[in-house]
Motif scaffolding. Structure first.
Motif, PDB file in Angstrom:
ATOM      1  N   GLY A   1      72.565  14.739  36.596  1.00  0.00           N
ATOM      2  CA  GLY A   1      71.484  13.758  36.640  1.00  0.00           C
ATOM      3  C   GLY A   1      70.264  14.148  37.444  1.00  0.00           C
ATOM      4  O   GLY A   1      69.367  13.321  37.639  1.00  0.00           O
ATOM      5  N   PHE A   2      70.203  15.395  37.914  1.00  0.00           N
ATOM      6  CA  PHE A   2      69.035  15.821  38.686  1.00  0.00           C
ATOM      7  C   PHE A   2      67.976  16.429  37.760  1.00  0.00           C
ATOM      8  O   PHE A   2      68.297  16.933  36.679  1.00  0.00           O
ATOM      9  CB  PHE A   2      69.447  16.842  39.747  1.00  0.00           C
ATOM     10  CG  PHE A   2      70.322  16.248  40.825  1.00  0.00           C
ATOM     11  CD1 PHE A   2      69.770  15.637  41.932  1.00  0.00           C
ATOM     12  CD2 PHE A   2      71.707  16.269  40.695  1.00  0.00           C
ATOM     13  CE1 PHE A   2      70.581  15.073  42.921  1.00  0.00           C
ATOM     14  CE2 PHE A   2      72.526  15.710  41.673  1.00  0.00           C
ATOM     15  CZ  PHE A   2      71.957  15.105  42.787  1.00  0.00           C
ATOM     16  N   GLU A   3      66.727  16.387  38.198  1.00  0.00           N
ATOM     17  CA  GLU A   3      65.632  16.938  37.395  1.00  0.00           C
ATOM     18  C   GLU A   3      65.775  18.457  37.295  1.00  0.00           C
ATOM     19  O   GLU A   3      66.276  19.108  38.208  1.00  0.00           O
ATOM     20  CB  GLU A   3      64.290  16.593  38.050  1.00  0.00           C
ATOM     21  CG  GLU A   3      63.948  15.121  37.961  1.00  0.00           C
ATOM     22  CD  GLU A   3      62.669  14.800  38.713  1.00  0.00           C
ATOM     23  OE1 GLU A   3      61.913  15.740  39.036  1.00  0.00           O
ATOM     24  OE2 GLU A   3      62.438  13.608  38.987  1.00  0.00           O
ATOM     25  N   SER A   4      65.236  19.001  36.197  1.00  0.00           N
ATOM     26  CA  SER A   4      65.432  20.435  35.949  1.00  0.00           C
ATOM     27  C   SER A   4      64.775  21.303  37.018  1.00  0.00           C
ATOM     28  O   SER A   4      65.253  22.381  37.322  1.00  0.00           O
ATOM     29  CB  SER A   4      64.898  20.802  34.567  1.00  0.00           C
ATOM     30  OG  SER A   4      63.505  20.597  34.542  1.00  0.00           O
ATOM     31  N   GLY A   5      63.685  20.850  37.614  1.00  0.00           N
ATOM     32  CA  GLY A   5      62.998  21.685  38.590  1.00  0.00           C
ATOM     33  C   GLY A   5      63.524  21.559  40.012  1.00  0.00           C
ATOM     34  O   GLY A   5      63.060  22.256  40.911  1.00  0.00           O
ATOM     35  N   ALA A   6      64.501  20.678  40.203  1.00  0.00           N
ATOM     36  CA  ALA A   6      64.985  20.438  41.570  1.00  0.00           C
ATOM     37  C   ALA A   6      65.970  21.514  42.000  1.00  0.00           C
ATOM     38  O   ALA A   6      66.724  22.039  41.186  1.00  0.00           O
ATOM     39  CB  ALA A   6      65.650  19.067  41.641  1.00  0.00           C
ATOM     40  N   SER A   7      65.916  21.842  43.286  1.00  0.00           N
ATOM     41  CA  SER A   7      66.958  22.691  43.860  1.00  0.00           C
ATOM     42  C   SER A   7      68.048  21.772  44.405  1.00  0.00           C
ATOM     43  O   SER A   7      67.769  20.847  45.170  1.00  0.00           O
ATOM     44  CB  SER A   7      66.389  23.549  44.995  1.00  0.00           C
ATOM     45  OG  SER A   7      65.489  24.496  44.477  1.00  0.00           O
ATOM     46  N   VAL A   8      69.265  22.031  43.968  1.00  0.00           N
ATOM     47  CA  VAL A   8      70.377  21.112  44.265  1.00  0.00           C
ATOM     48  C   VAL A   8      71.595  21.934  44.654  1.00  0.00           C
ATOM     49  O   VAL A   8      71.840  23.002  44.073  1.00  0.00           O
ATOM     50  CB  VAL A   8      70.710  20.264  43.006  1.00  0.00           C
ATOM     51  CG1 VAL A   8      71.963  19.407  43.231  1.00  0.00           C
ATOM     52  CG2 VAL A   8      69.534  19.382  42.621  1.00  0.00           C
ATOM     53  N   VAL A   9      72.353  21.431  45.629  1.00  0.00           N
ATOM     54  CA  VAL A   9      73.648  22.046  45.924  1.00  0.00           C
ATOM     55  C   VAL A   9      74.748  21.026  45.636  1.00  0.00           C
ATOM     56  O   VAL A   9      74.614  19.847  45.956  1.00  0.00           O
ATOM     57  CB  VAL A   9      73.726  22.593  47.373  1.00  0.00           C
ATOM     58  CG1 VAL A   9      73.580  21.479  48.401  1.00  0.00           C
ATOM     59  CG2 VAL A   9      75.045  23.336  47.606  1.00  0.00           C
ATOM     60  N   THR A  10      75.799  21.501  44.985  1.00  0.00           N
ATOM     61  CA  THR A  10      76.942  20.658  44.660  1.00  0.00           C
ATOM     62  C   THR A  10      78.162  21.206  45.401  1.00  0.00           C
ATOM     63  O   THR A  10      78.352  22.423  45.476  1.00  0.00           O
ATOM     64  CB  THR A  10      77.202  20.674  43.136  1.00  0.00           C
ATOM     65  OG1 THR A  10      76.059  20.130  42.489  1.00  0.00           O
ATOM     66  CG2 THR A  10      78.436  19.858  42.771  1.00  0.00           C
ATOM     67  N   VAL A  11      78.954  20.297  45.980  1.00  0.00           N
ATOM     68  CA  VAL A  11      80.148  20.705  46.721  1.00  0.00           C
ATOM     69  C   VAL A  11      81.376  20.210  45.975  1.00  0.00           C
ATOM     70  O   VAL A  11      81.448  19.038  45.593  1.00  0.00           O
ATOM     71  CB  VAL A  11      80.118  20.158  48.166  1.00  0.00           C
ATOM     72  CG1 VAL A  11      81.326  20.644  48.947  1.00  0.00           C
ATOM     73  CG2 VAL A  11      78.853  20.604  48.857  1.00  0.00           C
ATOM     74  N   TYR A  12      82.314  21.109  45.744  1.00  0.00           N
ATOM     75  CA  TYR A  12      83.513  20.838  44.946  1.00  0.00           C
ATOM     76  C   TYR A  12      84.710  21.365  45.726  1.00  0.00           C
ATOM     77  O   TYR A  12      84.659  22.463  46.277  1.00  0.00           O
ATOM     78  CB  TYR A  12      83.365  21.574  43.608  1.00  0.00           C
ATOM     79  CG  TYR A  12      84.613  21.691  42.772  1.00  0.00           C
ATOM     80  CD1 TYR A  12      85.111  20.613  42.042  1.00  0.00           C
ATOM     81  CD2 TYR A  12      85.297  22.912  42.671  1.00  0.00           C
ATOM     82  CE1 TYR A  12      86.250  20.748  41.244  1.00  0.00           C
ATOM     83  CE2 TYR A  12      86.429  23.048  41.873  1.00  0.00           C
ATOM     84  CZ  TYR A  12      86.900  21.954  41.168  1.00  0.00           C
ATOM     85  OH  TYR A  12      88.024  22.083  40.391  1.00  0.00           O
ATOM     86  N   ALA A  13      85.781  20.578  45.807  1.00  0.00           N
ATOM     87  CA  ALA A  13      86.982  21.040  46.506  1.00  0.00           C
ATOM     88  C   ALA A  13      87.797  21.890  45.547  1.00  0.00           C
ATOM     89  O   ALA A  13      88.497  21.356  44.686  1.00  0.00           O
ATOM     90  CB  ALA A  13      87.794  19.848  46.989  1.00  0.00           C
ATOM     91  N   GLY A  14      87.670  23.202  45.680  1.00  0.00           N
ATOM     92  CA  GLY A  14      88.282  24.095  44.701  1.00  0.00           C
ATOM     93  C   GLY A  14      89.261  25.071  45.316  1.00  0.00           C
ATOM     94  O   GLY A  14      89.174  25.453  46.484  1.00  0.00           O
ATOM     95  N   ASP A  15      90.205  25.483  44.485  1.00  0.00           N
ATOM     96  CA  ASP A  15      91.149  26.531  44.861  1.00  0.00           C
ATOM     97  C   ASP A  15      90.467  27.886  44.646  1.00  0.00           C
ATOM     98  O   ASP A  15      89.331  27.958  44.178  1.00  0.00           O
ATOM     99  CB  ASP A  15      92.387  26.384  43.964  1.00  0.00           C
ATOM    100  CG  ASP A  15      93.633  26.967  44.614  1.00  0.00           C
ATOM    101  OD1 ASP A  15      93.500  27.755  45.576  1.00  0.00           O
ATOM    102  OD2 ASP A  15      94.730  26.631  44.158  1.00  0.00           O
ATOM    103  N   GLY A  16      91.181  28.950  44.962  1.00  0.00           N
ATOM    104  CA  GLY A  16      90.640  30.283  44.718  1.00  0.00           C
ATOM    105  C   GLY A  16      90.434  30.519  43.227  1.00  0.00           C
ATOM    106  O   GLY A  16      91.096  29.893  42.400  1.00  0.00           O
ATOM    107  N   PRO A  17      89.500  31.411  42.865  1.00  0.00           N
ATOM    108  CA  PRO A  17      89.214  31.646  41.447  1.00  0.00           C
ATOM    109  C   PRO A  17      90.390  32.314  40.724  1.00  0.00           C
ATOM    110  O   PRO A  17      91.002  33.239  41.254  1.00  0.00           O
ATOM    111  CB  PRO A  17      88.007  32.594  41.478  1.00  0.00           C
ATOM    112  CG  PRO A  17      87.473  32.539  42.869  1.00  0.00           C
ATOM    113  CD  PRO A  17      88.622  32.199  43.754  1.00  0.00           C
ATOM    114  N   LEU A  18      90.705  31.816  39.516  1.00  0.00           N
ATOM    115  CA  LEU A  18      91.681  32.466  38.632  1.00  0.00           C
ATOM    116  C   LEU A  18      90.918  33.010  37.425  1.00  0.00           C
ATOM    117  O   LEU A  18      90.312  32.244  36.671  1.00  0.00           O
ATOM    118  CB  LEU A  18      92.737  31.466  38.155  1.00  0.00           C
ATOM    119  CG  LEU A  18      93.681  32.020  37.087  1.00  0.00           C
ATOM    120  CD1 LEU A  18      94.641  33.042  37.688  1.00  0.00           C
ATOM    121  CD2 LEU A  18      94.449  30.908  36.401  1.00  0.00           C
ATOM    122  N   THR A  19      90.928  34.313  37.293  1.00  0.00           N
ATOM    123  CA  THR A  19      90.182  34.937  36.199  1.00  0.00           C
ATOM    124  C   THR A  19      90.966  34.833  34.896  1.00  0.00           C
ATOM    125  O   THR A  19      92.158  35.126  34.862  1.00  0.00           O
ATOM    126  CB  THR A  19      89.915  36.408  36.544  1.00  0.00           C
ATOM    127  OG1 THR A  19      89.221  36.461  37.783  1.00  0.00           O
ATOM    128  CG2 THR A  19      89.070  37.080  35.467  1.00  0.00           C
TER     129      THR A  19
END
Lengths: 92, 527
Positions: free
Chosen positions: B374-392
């Motif tokens: 929902g943020f505007e395309s020109g905005a700089s935004v940070v999103t925080v997500y509680a995630g596990d380690g990456p699984l490729t």
């Protein structure tokens, strides 16, 4: 050498004194708090039976809404007012 | 800043009982100045002059530890005045297990001169009227016991229990006080300062995640803050309930190695992580391995040279590596979420040092994560997500996008536990540019891919009856089917990575069913 600034909030380390220890369980109000992990109800039911039947404790049961968040103030207040000691069951 | 001093006696003679204590201003170990009179307040104070290289000073610091609390109860503060820089003073206190106030003074040691200190240690007991009551040079167990018994109104037996009379030496002369040394001799005493290693010191303080940290000097913290006011509070950092001022956040950013230009991103990420919806308390406390994962969108990615391409989940880019680390140091230090103490992770994972990356919006055929939220395309935004380690999840050989989506769905269905269906929480997939291009060529939107991932996870309930199970399986027939996610709304798609290679990634979530953590986002200040 230049001084450092600490990342810590020293106030967060202020010690809270322990409540007085119970000499005996007999006649004491013991609240058993489930944090709502699976199987904690079964574990606490058995613990409550032992505390009541074998030690004469007045056992009550309480629970947090979820194990993933801190107990809300109303739960803490119920425990503070209604119990001489609390046993909290943590794990699965 | 130089400590100020107004000597009111000749420098040649030691102050004697009955005389007024000189006024003095000294350096605190964590920065700032304080006067002895302020420290004393309305009570008494026992001022102990010491020096790091002097064994008698260290003896006194170590042996006096047990009487600090009784003295305090008797209205007497104990303070050590070190003839060393603040960091060396703090190190000396720690190594002597001396848990009381430590002040510093530097060359030419004006406070020591004002008191006429000739040897270290020398102790002055200053009464509540500001006059010297007792002076004690060197270490004398009995003399300190007298002070303790008198000042703290303790019985001799109690004092003896605290200051064991059988522990030797009971008497030891002191060492030359630095204010008495000629400059050439003084130069020779700088061994403690020369041997001081600021990086080892920071490890000893515990201001670290196990990797070296940048010393958070006042000037570095000021540069990190820039135009922000350090006094502004962003709230309380769980689980240890430390208040997060912007100054403390800037300290974490300095420790982590951030360039000051990253600070608006760190600030926005901290605000997002402290949003109650994110539940940083649980994310930190849990036995699960999750940690805050930071995803950055918008023009700030280019301004601070973030990596959204090759190896963007693997560090080796200063902004990616240090911004994520600053947020982990914030929860681990300011929030006291120390692994093994308030952080109870059974295993943890490398993302608990920090995991932050930029979305590769330039290689993405779709709207960005921030736009999808929902943020505007020109905005700089940070999103925080509680995630596990990456699984490729590799799929180099499927030429049909349906098959690739199925591969990604099967890879994703192991999240949390392979038999736990449904998960009922947002789950993040990082789709590589080659996979994204395949889906785009087929005319798929993000939503189309998300729906196929949900569908591709479908399994019979008879296959889901072991281990950690979802709450519905027990009441369903064997032939019933479940999908890992209730709807495509729970599939979070981010495009990132290098242009070559058909590897996408699952960043598995923490617990589902609304119990765990919700993603939170904040707009990054334009500065």
């Amino acid at each position: 050498m230049e001084e450092y600034i600490s990342p810590f909030d020293e106030r967060s380390l202020e010690a809270v004194p322990l409540a007085p220890r119970l000499i005996s369980l007999s006649g004491k109000r013991i609240a058993l708090l489930s944090i709502r992990k699976p199987k904690s109800a079964e574990f606490l039911a058995e613990l409550g039976r032992i505390l009541g039947e074998e030690h004469g404790a007045l056992v009550s049961y309480d629970e947090k809404p979820t194990f993933t968040r801190p107990a809300p103030p109303e739960v803490l207040e119920r425990l503070r007012v209604g119990a001489d000691a609390v046993v909290e069951a943590l794990a699965d | 800043m130089r400590p100020e001093i107004e000597p009111n006696v000749s420098e040649s003679y030691m102050i004697e009982p009955g005389q007024p204590a000189p006024s003095a201003t000294l350096e605190l170990p964590e920065g700032g100045l304080v006067s002895l009179a302020t420290l004393r307040g309305e009570g008494k104070i026992l001022v102990l002059f010491v020096e790091a290289e002097c064994p008698t000073s260290r003896l006194a610091l170590r042996r006096l530890g047990p009487i600090v609390a009784p003295l305090l109860r008797g209205g007497v503060k104990l303070v050590a005045v070190h003839q060393d820089p603040p960091q060396v003073a703090a190190h000396t206190m720690r190594s002597c297990e001396a848990d009381f106030e430590a002040l510093s003074e530097s060359e030419p040691y004006p406070t020591s001169s004002a008191f006429g200190v000739r040897t270290v240690p020398t102790a002055f007991l200053i009464g509540s009227d500001g006059r010297i009551e007792t002076v004690l040079e060197g270490w004398s167990r009995d003399a300190f016991a007298d002070i303790a018994a008198g000042a703290a109104a303790m019985s001799r037996d109690d004092v003896d229990r605290l200051l064991d009379p059988d522990v030797h030496p009971t008497f030891k002369p002191g060492c030359a006080s630095k204010n008495t040394l000629a400059s050439d001799l003084l130069a020779a005493t700088r061994a403690a300062e020369a041997a001081f290693d600021e990086f080892e010191d920071l490890f000893e303080r515990g201001w670290t995640d196990g990797l070296p940290v940048v010393p958070p000097t006042r000037s570095r913290v000021a540069r990190m803050l820039g135009d922000y006011s350090g006094d502004v509070s962003l709230g309380i950092v769980p689980p240890g309930t430390g208040e997060l001022t912007l100054e403390r956040l800037a300290v974490c950013a300095v420790l982590a190695g951030c360039h000051p230009s990253y600070f608006p991103v760190v600030k926005a990420a901290a605000e997002a992580a402290l949003d109650p919806a994110f539940n940083l308390h649980g994310v930190t406390n849990t036995t699960h391995s999750c940690a805050p994962v930071l995803i950055v969108n918008g023009p700030v990615r280019g301004r601070i040279a973030m990596n959204a391409g090759m190896n963007c989940l693997g560090g080796w880019n200063r902004a990616n590596a240090t911004i994520g680390r600053a947020i982990r140091l914030m929860s681990g230090l300011t929030g006291r979420g120390t692994p093994g103490l308030l952080d109870r992770a059974t295993l943890g994972q490398p993302g608990k040092i920090g995991l932050c990356f930029a979305e590769n919006q330039e290689a993405s055929p779709w709207e960005s994560l921030a736009q999808a939220r929902g943020f505007e395309s020109g905005a700089s935004v940070v999103t925080v997500y509680a995630g596990d380690g990456p699984l490729t999840i590799s799929d180099h050989y499927s030429r049909d996008p349906e098959q690739v989506a199925r591969t990604i769905a099967l890879g994703g269905s192991v999240a949390f536990s392979p038999h736990f269906y449904p998960l009922v929480t947002d789950t993040m997939f990082v789709i590589c540019p080659e996979h994204a291009a395949m889906f785009a060529e087929a005319g798929w939107s993000k939503r189309d891919l998300a729906e196929r991932i949900v569908e591709g996870s479908r399994r019979r309930v008879s296959d889901l009856r072991t281990g950690d199970q979802g709450p519905f399986t027990a009441s369903l027939d064997d032939d019933a089917e479940l999908t890992k996610w209730l709807s495509a709304d729970e599939i979070v798609i981010v495009v990132a990575g290098g242009n070559a290679g058909r590897f996408s990634v699952l960043l598995a979530p923490w617990v589902g069913f609304g119990l765990g953590s919700n993603m939170t986002s904040r707009v990054i200040d334009e500065v």
